[in-house]
Design a protein around this motif. Structure first.
Motif, mmCIF file in Angstrom:
data_model
loop_
_atom_site.group_PDB
_atom_site.id
_atom_site.type_symbol
_atom_site.label_atom_id
_atom_site.label_comp_id
_atom_site.label_asym_id
_atom_site.label_seq_id
_atom_site.Cartn_x
_atom_site.Cartn_y
_atom_site.Cartn_z
ATOM 1 N N ALA A 19 -18.673 25.429 50.508
ATOM 2 C CA ALA A 19 -20.003 25.243 51.103
ATOM 3 C C ALA A 19 -20.897 24.432 50.160
ATOM 4 C CB ALA A 19 -20.637 26.603 51.402
ATOM 5 N N PHE A 20 -20.861 24.774 48.877
ATOM 6 C CA PHE A 20 -21.652 24.024 47.898
ATOM 7 C C PHE A 20 -21.237 22.550 47.866
ATOM 8 C CE2 PHE A 20 -21.542 22.095 43.672
ATOM 9 C CZ PHE A 20 -22.893 22.037 43.379
ATOM 10 N N SER A 21 -19.939 22.292 47.878
ATOM 11 C CA SER A 21 -19.440 20.917 47.809
ATOM 12 C C SER A 21 -19.876 20.107 49.023
ATOM 13 C CB SER A 21 -17.907 20.923 47.692
ATOM 14 O OG SER A 21 -17.488 21.580 46.516
ATOM 15 N N LEU A 22 -19.835 20.724 50.207
ATOM 16 C CA LEU A 22 -20.253 20.020 51.426
ATOM 17 C C LEU A 22 -21.746 19.709 51.396
ATOM 18 C CD1 LEU A 22 -18.185 21.904 54.160
ATOM 19 C CD2 LEU A 22 -17.850 19.553 53.356
ATOM 20 N N ILE A 23 -22.545 20.680 50.964
ATOM 21 C CA ILE A 23 -23.994 20.466 50.874
ATOM 22 C C ILE A 23 -24.299 19.372 49.854
ATOM 23 C CG2 ILE A 23 -26.188 21.514 50.182
ATOM 24 C CD1 ILE A 23 -25.093 24.178 51.267
ATOM 25 N N ASN A 24 -23.632 19.429 48.714
ATOM 26 C CA ASN A 24 -23.855 18.430 47.666
ATOM 27 C C ASN A 24 -23.461 17.035 48.152
ATOM 28 O OD1 ASN A 24 -24.580 17.807 44.897
ATOM 29 N ND2 ASN A 24 -22.399 17.433 44.541
ATOM 30 N N LEU A 25 -22.354 16.943 48.880
ATOM 31 C CA LEU A 25 -21.919 15.662 49.425
ATOM 32 C C LEU A 25 -22.945 15.126 50.417
ATOM 33 C CD1 LEU A 25 -19.747 13.472 49.713
ATOM 34 C CD2 LEU A 25 -18.670 14.887 51.481
ATOM 35 N N GLY A 26 -23.479 16.015 51.244
ATOM 36 C CA GLY A 26 -24.496 15.597 52.211
ATOM 37 C C GLY A 26 -25.744 15.065 51.530
ATOM 38 N N LEU A 27 -26.175 15.729 50.465
ATOM 39 C CA LEU A 27 -27.360 15.275 49.722
ATOM 40 C C LEU A 27 -27.136 13.894 49.116
ATOM 41 C CD1 LEU A 27 -28.362 18.584 47.879
ATOM 42 C CD2 LEU A 27 -29.444 17.567 49.900
ATOM 43 N N MET A 28 -25.908 13.639 48.676
ATOM 44 C CA MET A 28 -25.593 12.353 48.075
ATOM 45 C C MET A 28 -25.513 11.250 49.130
ATOM 46 S SD MET A 28 -22.692 13.793 45.431
ATOM 47 C CE MET A 28 -22.083 12.165 44.977
ATOM 48 N N LEU A 29 -24.875 11.561 50.265
ATOM 49 C CA LEU A 29 -24.700 10.549 51.314
ATOM 50 C C LEU A 29 -26.021 10.143 51.952
ATOM 51 C CD1 LEU A 29 -21.471 11.833 53.127
ATOM 52 C CD2 LEU A 29 -21.683 9.871 51.584
ATOM 53 N N PHE A 30 -26.939 11.099 52.108
ATOM 54 C CA PHE A 30 -28.217 10.819 52.760
ATOM 55 C C PHE A 30 -29.324 10.449 51.769
ATOM 56 C CE2 PHE A 30 -25.997 13.485 55.902
ATOM 57 C CZ PHE A 30 -26.094 12.650 57.011
ATOM 58 N N GLY A 31 -28.952 10.234 50.528
ATOM 59 C CA GLY A 31 -29.908 9.751 49.537
ATOM 60 C C GLY A 31 -30.922 10.761 49.066
ATOM 61 N N VAL A 32 -30.715 12.038 49.347
ATOM 62 C CA VAL A 32 -31.653 13.066 48.881
ATOM 63 C C VAL A 32 -31.584 13.186 47.363
ATOM 64 C CG1 VAL A 32 -32.268 15.513 49.010
ATOM 65 C CG2 VAL A 32 -31.430 14.311 51.059
ATOM 66 N N SER A 33 -30.378 13.052 46.826
ATOM 67 C CA SER A 33 -30.193 13.102 45.384
ATOM 68 C C SER A 33 -29.750 11.722 44.894
ATOM 69 C CB SER A 33 -29.130 14.153 45.013
ATOM 70 O OG SER A 33 -28.862 14.125 43.635
ATOM 71 N N GLU A 34 -30.429 11.203 43.892
ATOM 72 C CA GLU A 34 -30.092 9.888 43.356
ATOM 73 C C GLU A 34 -29.058 9.960 42.244
ATOM 74 O OE1 GLU A 34 -33.681 8.043 42.132
ATOM 75 O OE2 GLU A 34 -34.514 7.888 44.170
ATOM 76 N N ASP A 35 -28.810 11.150 41.755
ATOM 77 C CA ASP A 35 -27.802 11.307 40.707
ATOM 78 C C ASP A 35 -26.415 11.065 41.300
ATOM 79 O OD1 ASP A 35 -25.790 12.973 38.989
ATOM 80 O OD2 ASP A 35 -27.607 12.878 37.767
ATOM 81 N N PRO A 36 -25.543 10.308 40.609
ATOM 82 C CA PRO A 36 -24.203 10.034 41.148
ATOM 83 C C PRO A 36 -23.363 11.283 41.374
ATOM 84 C CG PRO A 36 -24.364 9.365 38.842
ATOM 85 C CD PRO A 36 -25.755 9.646 39.309
ATOM 86 N N TRP A 37 -23.732 12.387 40.736
ATOM 87 C CA TRP A 37 -23.004 13.646 40.926
ATOM 88 C C TRP A 37 -23.786 14.640 41.783
ATOM 89 C CZ3 TRP A 37 -18.247 12.849 39.691
ATOM 90 C CH2 TRP A 37 -17.919 12.007 38.614
#
Length: 284
Positions: free
Chosen positions: A187-205
């Protein structure tokens, strides 16, 4: 037994075979319907050495080792494509390997019978992904591939040694904790991936790159160690499932299923190591 952690070993047919529920009497009825033997023929048959597992079509540890080495070898061949043959297509090959490997991984995991060609195709595609990821991170952090490989082999060797000594086993209670932990991590990995794909998080990780409040410790360090622990316990589950299959005389074809399961876990372990090391070295 400890089936249930790695979905590769959860197929109904493998569970049945590993528990020793294969049709009884298959070997005993091989001579049914034949004419009566002479006394000499019976004595010759009686004096012959007992057939080993490989002669009776049962899974052996040697079968699993050979097929696992073959599968890992195909992974290395796939990894060589973006690293040495087509370095200019690293990202496209990495994406193809990631998506294709995910699809074939699910197909193989839920297929009723193992198909060697599909298992080796999965290994090749995952090789493209692992090779591309390694090449990208190696350019930023020299020698990171060697560090991740050493970490992976070390955890594998220690886990195998502890399992063989009998000090580590996949108990029913441990399995329940593992299933809860793996679902939480997914669940954490999916949420983190979503944040990265939609630009919510600018950190590459994503959230992994953020620091724990009040410290300079990357959140990814804690998550990475946790994930490596999950992968190590998944190895214990794999070893337990394979041991049960060999002990209960599972058909030889399921050595491919065992090899596939080990390949999945080892790739997961390597990816977690190389990501953890990249996060640690990037925060220096």
């Amino acid at each position: 037994m400890a089936l249930g952690g790695n979905p590769v070993f959860n197929g109904k047919n493998f569970r049945t075979a590993a528990r020793g529920n294969t049709p009884a009497g298959q070997g005993a009825t091989a001579l049914a319907g034949q004419s009566a033997m002479s006394t000499t023929q019976m004595e010759d048959l009686y004096n012959q050495p007992s057939a080993g597992p490989s002669q009776t079509g049962r899974m052996t540890f040697d079968d699993v080792i050979v097929k696992t080495v073959l599968s890992i070898g195909v992974v290395l061949v796939g990894a060589a494509v973006p690293a040495f043959l087509l370095p200019g297509l690293v990202m496209p090959l990495m994406i193809v390997g990631m998506v294709g490997g995910l699809v074939l991984g699910l197909v193989n995991a839920f297929k009723r019978e193992p198909v060697p060609a599909l298992i080796l195709a999965y290994a090749f595609l995952q090789g493209l992904f692992v090779g591309g990821l390694t090449m990208v991170l190696e350019a930023q952090f020299p020698n990171i591939a060697l560090q991740a490989l050493v970490g992976t082999l070390t955890v594998f060797a220690i886990t195998l040694a502890l399992f063989k000594s009998g000090k580590v086993r996949a108990s029913p209670k441990g399995m329940k904790i593992f299933m809860i932990a793996i679902l939480g991590y997914a669940a954490f990995s999916l949420i983190n991936l979503g944040l990265m794909l939609f630009g919510v998080s600018e950190d590459p990780w994503g959230m992994r790159g953020a620091s724990i409040p009040g410290t300079d410790i990357p959140f990814g360090l804690v998550i990475g160690i946790f994930a490596i622990g999950l992968a190590a316990f998944s190895l214990v589950i794999d070893f337990t499932s394979i041991s049960d299959g060999v002990r209960n005389g599972a058909p030889q074809k399921y050595s491919w299923t065992a090899a596939f399961g080990l390949t999945v876990t080892l790739i997961w372990l390597y990816v977690e190591f190389i990501r953890l090391i990249a996060i640690m070295r990037g925060s220096e």
